[in-house]
Design a protein around this motif. Structure first.
Motif, short mmCIF file in Angstrom:
data_model
loop_
_atom_site.label_atom_id
_atom_site.label_comp_id
_atom_site.label_asym_id
_atom_site.label_seq_id
_atom_site.Cartn_x
_atom_site.Cartn_y
_atom_site.Cartn_z
N LYS A 92 0.37 -0.51 0.37
CA LYS A 92 0.31 -0.35 -0.19
C LYS A 92 0.83 1.51 -0.05
CE LYS A 92 -4.04 -2.65 0.29
NZ LYS A 92 -4.92 -2.38 -0.28
N PRO A 93 -0.20 3.08 -0.72
CA PRO A 93 1.16 4.06 -0.68
C PRO A 93 1.23 4.17 1.17
CG PRO A 93 -0.95 4.11 -1.90
CD PRO A 93 -1.11 2.58 -1.42
N VAL A 94 2.33 4.83 1.23
CA VAL A 94 2.77 5.17 1.97
C VAL A 94 2.77 7.14 2.06
CG1 VAL A 94 5.25 5.56 4.23
CG2 VAL A 94 4.85 3.55 2.61
N ILE A 95 2.44 7.05 3.06
CA ILE A 95 2.04 8.86 3.29
C ILE A 95 2.59 9.27 4.17
CG2 ILE A 95 0.14 10.09 3.68
CD1 ILE A 95 -1.82 8.38 2.52
N THR A 96 3.48 10.61 4.05
CA THR A 96 4.00 10.75 5.52
C THR A 96 3.19 12.57 5.31
OG1 THR A 96 5.45 12.45 3.78
CG2 THR A 96 5.79 10.75 4.95
N ILE A 97 2.96 13.08 6.88
CA ILE A 97 2.27 14.26 7.25
C ILE A 97 2.92 15.37 7.92
CG2 ILE A 97 0.46 15.82 7.94
CD1 ILE A 97 -1.06 12.83 7.36
N VAL A 98 3.09 16.70 7.59
CA VAL A 98 4.00 17.24 8.55
C VAL A 98 3.14 17.79 9.14
CG1 VAL A 98 5.77 19.26 8.36
CG2 VAL A 98 6.14 17.04 7.49
N GLN A 99 3.03 18.32 10.64
CA GLN A 99 2.50 19.19 11.05
C GLN A 99 2.51 20.82 11.84
OE1 GLN A 99 -0.23 18.00 14.18
NE2 GLN A 99 -1.52 19.69 14.68
N THR A 100 2.38 21.56 10.92
CA THR A 100 3.27 23.08 11.18
C THR A 100 2.05 24.42 11.16
OG1 THR A 100 5.26 24.10 11.07
CG2 THR A 100 3.62 23.35 9.01
N ALA A 101 2.80 25.44 11.38
CA ALA A 101 1.74 26.53 11.22
C ALA A 101 1.65 26.78 9.95
CB ALA A 101 2.59 27.59 12.54
N GLN A 102 0.34 27.64 9.29
CA GLN A 102 0.26 28.48 8.44
C GLN A 102 1.08 29.07 7.79
OE1 GLN A 102 -3.84 28.93 7.78
NE2 GLN A 102 -4.69 27.17 8.60
N TYR A 109 3.59 24.95 17.25
CA TYR A 109 3.49 23.22 17.83
C TYR A 109 4.21 21.97 16.01
CZ TYR A 109 1.34 18.70 18.58
OH TYR A 109 1.60 17.29 18.83
N ASN A 110 4.50 21.26 16.19
CA ASN A 110 4.55 20.99 15.48
C ASN A 110 4.96 19.27 15.52
OD1 ASN A 110 6.16 22.79 13.20
ND2 ASN A 110 7.38 23.40 14.59
N ALA A 111 4.64 18.52 14.39
CA ALA A 111 4.37 17.71 15.21
C ALA A 111 4.65 16.06 13.66
CB ALA A 111 2.96 16.91 14.93
N ALA A 112 4.61 15.18 13.20
CA ALA A 112 5.52 14.29 11.91
C ALA A 112 4.25 12.88 12.20
CB ALA A 112 6.69 14.17 12.14
N LEU A 113 3.68 13.47 11.13
CA LEU A 113 3.03 11.73 10.94
C LEU A 113 2.94 10.40 9.63
CD1 LEU A 113 0.55 14.09 12.08
CD2 LEU A 113 -0.55 12.65 11.86
N VAL A 114 2.86 9.33 9.89
CA VAL A 114 3.46 8.57 8.83
C VAL A 114 3.01 7.25 9.27
CG1 VAL A 114 5.19 6.98 9.86
CG2 VAL A 114 5.14 7.08 7.73
N GLY A 115 1.58 7.12 8.12
CA GLY A 115 1.29 6.46 7.83
C GLY A 115 1.28 5.57 6.35
N ARG A 116 -0.49 4.70 6.12
CA ARG A 116 -0.63 3.89 4.86
C ARG A 116 -1.75 3.62 4.69
NH1 ARG A 116 -0.45 -2.89 5.04
NH2 ARG A 116 -2.52 -1.98 5.46
#
Length: 142
Positions: A92-102, A109-116
């Motif tokens: 399955k495809p892997v997805i990266t998501i970076v949470q940052t400010a607009q 606040y910053n966060a990193a998410l990695v998923g499928r």
């Protein structure tokens, strides 16, 4: 001496061809179509107690293209930057998501998410933030 020149020329040729291959591979990744249309409204739940996203319906994200923003909770100025990596005929495809400010808002606040991408409607994965909070998450498309 002749053997040393042969190895030097061979090594330089291999290095040049690997650079050209890397350039071609990065171009094909950049232009590859997304394996699914992620545009839409996604319910976001996590396993971290005390988070507003721990409760079903507490967090909702709107994704358009490679960016997302919170709809719930209201007033949250986080920006989500999304990349999808797919390998044809392999998992399955892997997805990266970076949470940052607009842009234009202070980054607090910053966060990193990695998923499928399990299917076109579900993404599951792991989360870590600047305070070392760790979580699992699920995104479900509405």
């Amino acid at each position: 001496m002749l053997l040393r020149k042969f190895f030097a020329v061979t090594t330089m040729t291999l290095l040049a061809s690997s650079i050209i291959y890397a350039k071609d591979a990065s171009e094909s990744i950049a232009t590859a179509p997304l394996p699914a249309n992620l545009d839409g409204i996604w319910d976001y739940t996590g396993s971290l107690p005390g988070s507003s996203c721990y409760v079903q319906g507490g967090c909702t994200i709107q994704i358009t293209g490679n960016a997302g923003k919170y709809i719930l909770p209201r007033g949250n100025t986080s920006l989500f930057l999304i990349d999808v990596y797919s390998t044809p005929n392999r998992g399955k495809p892997v997805i990266t998501i970076v949470q940052t400010a607009q842009p234009g808002t202070p980054i607090t606040y910053n966060a990193a998410l990695v998923g499928r991408l399990n299917d076109p409607q579900t993404i599951t994965g792991f989360f870590i933030d600047v305070e070392n909070n760790r979580d699992t998450f699920t995104l479900k498309k509405q």
